[in-house]
Design a protein around this motif. Structure first.
Motif, short mmCIF file in Angstrom:
data_model
loop_
_atom_site.label_atom_id
_atom_site.label_comp_id
_atom_site.label_asym_id
_atom_site.label_seq_id
_atom_site.Cartn_x
_atom_site.Cartn_y
_atom_site.Cartn_z
N CYS A 128 0.81 -1.30 0.11
CA CYS A 128 -0.13 -0.01 0.09
C CYS A 128 0.77 1.21 0.04
O CYS A 128 0.22 2.22 -0.51
CB CYS A 128 -0.99 0.00 1.02
N ARG A 187 -5.57 1.14 -2.26
CA ARG A 187 -6.29 -0.27 -2.66
C ARG A 187 -7.31 0.08 -3.78
O ARG A 187 -7.41 -1.11 -4.43
CB ARG A 187 -6.84 -1.09 -1.48
N THR A 206 0.11 -2.33 -4.83
CA THR A 206 -0.75 -3.38 -4.44
C THR A 206 -1.73 -4.02 -5.60
O THR A 206 -2.05 -5.05 -5.66
CB THR A 206 -2.23 -2.96 -3.54
#
Length: 487
Positions: A124, A213, A148
């Motif tokens: 992240c 994300r 990610t």
């Protein structure tokens, strides 16, 4: 190892496949040639070290990263004096970033002594442009950076770095891609996490997760069931279904299904004895889900339901989309339907604008609901979130004093609630030899409470009956009870 493939059958002289995961297996085979050459020159295989920061989804990602590195022939070590060091980073709090920078400084010293050492960062933290810019500027010795969204590309990106001399930086802004059937190396042979979705659409005002994300993406239920079936066939008895908000599962699919429907399908998989999941958001926890949990023989009687604040005014500022009264009513409904359930939560103290009255509302909810335990946090300003620029940031000394009061309240109520099974016999999944006494084993009840009891390591991975003789605040001491057959 899950989804292990025979790399000997891959023609590394052919063109690289365009489809996944065949493309990554191809590059694993290419990287393995480098491993063989390293061994010929050094008389040993290259070793690797991984460090996971952050949540259980990161931990599950790291199992896949470890499987790739092991699959190409590297040897895992527990020392950062390794040939390849990989950090899977978290960025929920800025302190997490500072920890990584501190560790990188130490790695820089190691790399000066061992110039052939490779250093990689993923996860992240890498999704933030300012972080990548700082790494390029202040830590130019980092060899590999990825985020990610393309974490599945480790083998391909590692091969690019091994084939050249410049650092490889590949961070995607977002993706709608979910790559299935990658290798995975489980930490525990008897339990496993299973990602059911990725990303988050909630945009809580204090949280950076949706920005790093990405938006919610649900896996196809057929793929999830196939993964659970493979795990069961490999001896797994407990699974944890993972998502930033599992209650939102299935909404982005072409043929939407609810999370409750998915749980019903997962429960039918033979061999799986326990089903857990996290995390649930109070705003959309359905009556259907409560009914499925109540009727289930496999879903564990444990629900992690983040409160964050007991003040409706603060909850609105947090963009949580529920009120104090709605949360209390939901908790009451859950406990009425499933009296044995363990409710745990997250609480933030000192959110911008929080008054003493707001804080007392939180204390009130803790007393009314009766959580088994709570993860309590002091609000940490997170650059890049709306809350970071809100006015009325609460003074540090006030926050600390409130935090201490909340922690005492949580511990008092938790001790009363979580010891309710003392002097009963319960089923325990044995997880490991006790850290402090190798004559004792450590396991967990279905409601996630820890139990210590005398036993041998042959019990690890089995579900056994244990009499809970003594409650010690947040764990039980017990003894093996008479065992039923077919456990």
């Amino acid at each position: 190892m899950e989804n292990e493939i025979n790399l000997d059958k891959i023609d590394i002289n052919a063109e690289s496949p365009t489809e996944e995961p065949a493309r990554q297996y191809y590059f694993m085979a290419k990287c393995r040639e480098w491993v063989f050459e390293f061994e010929r020159k050094n008389g040993r295989r290259p070793c690797f070290f991984t460090q996971t920061f952050g949540c259980q989804m990161n931990a599950r990602d790291s199992e896949k990263l470890v499987a790739v590195l092991s699959g190409i022939g590297m040897v895992e070590t527990d020392s950062e004096d390794a040939d390849f060091v990989l950090y899977n980073t978290c960025t929920v709090r800025e302190n997490a970033n500072l920890r990584v920078y501190g560790r990188l400084g130490q790695l820089g010293v190691k790399k000066k002594k061992n110039p052939g050492m490779l250093i990689a960062l993923c996860g992240c933290m890498m999704q933030e442009k300012e972080v990548v810019d700082k790494l390029k500027r202040s830590y130019p010795f980092v060899d590999l950076i990825f985020g990610t969204h393309n974490i599945f590309q480790l083998a391909e990106l590692l091969y690019l770095r091994l084939s050249g001399k410049k650092p490889v930086i590949e961070v995607w802004d977002g993706t709608d891609k979910i790559v299935e059937n990658l290798p995975s190396e489980r930490k525990y042979p008897f339990k496993s996490g299973v990602n059911i979705m990725f990303g988050c659409n909630n945009f809580c005002s204090y949280c950076i997760v949706p920005y790093v994300r990405g938006r919610e993406r649900s896996r196809q239920p057929e793929e999830i069931i196939r993964e659970v079936e493979r795990l069961a066939a490999d001896g797994v008895v407990e699974i944890m279904l993972l998502g930033q908000n599992v209650n939102s599962y299935g909404k982005t699919l072409m043929h939407p299904i609810s999370f409750a429907e998915l749980l019903t399908q997962v429960e039918k998989v033979e061999g799986i004895k326990r089903i857990r999941f996290m995390t649930s958001h109070p705003k959309d926890l359905s009556d259907e889900l409560i009914a499925v949990m109540k009727a289930s023989k496999k879903i564990c009687p444990h629900l992690h339901l983040p409160l964050q604040s007991g003040s409706s005014r603060i909850l609105k500022a947090m963009n949580r989309k529920y009120t104090k009264e709605q949360y209390i009513a939901l908790a009451k409904k859950i406990k009425q339907a499933i009296p044995e359930i363990s409710l745990t939560t997250d609480i933030i103290v000192g959110f911008p604008g929080e008054t003493e009255e707001d804080f007392l509302e939180t204390m009130d909810v803790v007393g009314m609901v009766g959580f088994d335990s709570a993860f309590t946090f002091i609000y940490s300003k997170r650059t890049g979130t709306p809350a970071a620029v809100m006015e009325n940031q609460v003074p540090e000394d006030v926050v600390k004093e409130r935090f201490d009061r909340l922690l005492k309240k949580v511990q008092e109520t938790g001790a009363k609630v979580s010891g309710r099974q003392v002097h009963t016999v319960q089923e325990v999944l044995v997880e490991e030899v006790n850290d402090h006494d190798d004559r004792m084993m450590t396991g967990r009840l279905g409601n996630n409470t820890v139990v210590h009891f005398p036993g041998t390591k042959e019990l690890i991975g089995k579900i056994v009956r244990v009499s809970l003789d003594e409650f010690k605040g947040f764990y039980y001491l017990g003894n093996l009870a008479e065992q039923k057959k077919n456990r």
